[in-house]
Design an enzyme around this catalytic site. Structure first.
Site, PDB file in Angstrom:
ATOM      1  N   GLY A  17       0.791  -1.236   0.000  1.00 25.60           N
ATOM      2  CA  GLY A  17       0.000   0.000   0.000  1.00 25.60           C
ATOM      3  C   GLY A  17       0.818   1.278   0.000  1.00 25.60           C
ATOM      4  O   GLY A  17       0.303   2.339   0.363  1.00 25.60           O
ATOM      5  N   SER A  18       2.071   1.203  -0.449  1.00 27.27           N
ATOM      6  CA  SER A  18       2.880   2.430  -0.436  1.00 27.27           C
ATOM      7  C   SER A  18       2.346   3.448  -1.450  1.00 27.27           C
ATOM      8  O   SER A  18       2.421   4.657  -1.207  1.00 27.27           O
ATOM      9  CB  SER A  18       4.355   2.117  -0.700  1.00 27.27           C
ATOM     10  OG  SER A  18       4.550   1.676  -2.023  1.00 27.27           O
ATOM     11  N   HIS A 116       1.762   0.815 -13.057  1.00 22.50           N
ATOM     12  CA  HIS A 116       2.513  -0.374 -13.471  1.00 22.50           C
ATOM     13  C   HIS A 116       4.012  -0.064 -13.355  1.00 22.50           C
ATOM     14  O   HIS A 116       4.458   0.992 -13.812  1.00 22.50           O
ATOM     15  CB  HIS A 116       2.145  -0.731 -14.913  1.00 22.50           C
ATOM     16  CG  HIS A 116       2.808  -1.982 -15.379  1.00 22.50           C
ATOM     17  ND1 HIS A 116       2.407  -3.234 -14.955  1.00 22.50           N
ATOM     18  CD2 HIS A 116       3.871  -2.188 -16.189  1.00 22.50           C
ATOM     19  CE1 HIS A 116       3.194  -4.147 -15.505  1.00 22.50           C
ATOM     20  NE2 HIS A 116       4.086  -3.537 -16.248  1.00 22.50           N
TER      21      HIS A 116
END
Ligand code: GAR
Length: 217
Positions: A17-18, A116
């Protein structure tokens, strides 16, 4: 595209979750006009859920079994239901490791974004930074794009690139790519909420392109 209002974001993630954290930080700093309404994960103990809870954001685990790599069946329908219930207008895939297709795509047309860890169209799919490393690429980076029916094929909003260093390992390269992701994702959301993205064919025109080139935040 002109949104001209606070984004109501639903986050889907599977990992640390950075990226979500970088978005939260920019919202809190007043640089992105958005609110995260709900965070969903296919991984019950994912750190992204913990981070969201700490911030007081509603979270839920989506049991996606029996599917291993896609969001399908009842889990997908539940996901759509939850996003609607929480009044979400923009879906942010932040390290979500499942393929997203219709009907979720149709429920949020051109309002699902993904990050991505490669310069698309090179190295789509899993472990993209490792693919770039193994291939011997000299330049790596990240891409924020709209999600379409393909795997990492949607219209590109922002890309940031870095050189691959002699001293890099695949992991070190990923860490440096992630630092770029944490700039690119909030930036893309800011442009979206400010109504500065126009979609022409599969080209996303940024009105205020200079801001993206020079602004590191
Ligand atoms: C990020 O590097 C993101 O680009 C990648 O997963 C990581 C999640 O990190 N996503 C993909 O590979 C999607 N195909 P985070 O959970 O710390 O944001």
């Amino acid at each position: 595209m002109n949104t001209d209002k606070t984004l109501k974001i639903g986050v889907l993630g599977s990992g640390a979750g950075s990226n979500m954290q970088s978005i939260i930080d920019e919202i809190d700093a007043g640089r992105v006009d958005a609110e995260i309404k709900i965070v969903l994960s296919d991984v019950e103990d994912a750190r992204i859920l913990e981070r969201a809870r700490k911030r007081g954001i509603p979270t839920l685990w989506l049991d996606c079994s029996p599917y291993k790599t896609k969001l399908d069946g009842p889990a997908q329908l539940r996901c759509i239901e939850l996003l609607h219930e929480h009044d979400v207008d923009t879906v942010v895939l932040a390290g979500f490791m499942r393929i997203v297709k219709a009907p979720l795509l149709n429920a949020f047309p051109m309002r699902i974004l993904n990050i991505h860890p490669a310069l698309l169209p090179a190295f789509p799919g899993l472990h993209a930074w490792r693919q770039a490393w193994d291939y011997g690429a000299k330049v790596a980076g990240c891409t924020v794009h709209f999600v379409d029916e393909g795997t990492d094929t949607g219209a590109i909003i922002i890309q940031r690139c870095i050189p691959v260093l002699n001293t890099d390992s695949a992991e070190a390269l990923h860490a440096r790519i992630q630092a770029e992701e944490h700039i690119a994702y909030p930036q893309a959301l800011r442009l979206l909420t400010e109504g500065k993205l126009r979609i022409v064919g599969r080209r996303v025109i940024i009105d205020d392109d200079d801001a993206v080139k020079t602004d590191s935040r």
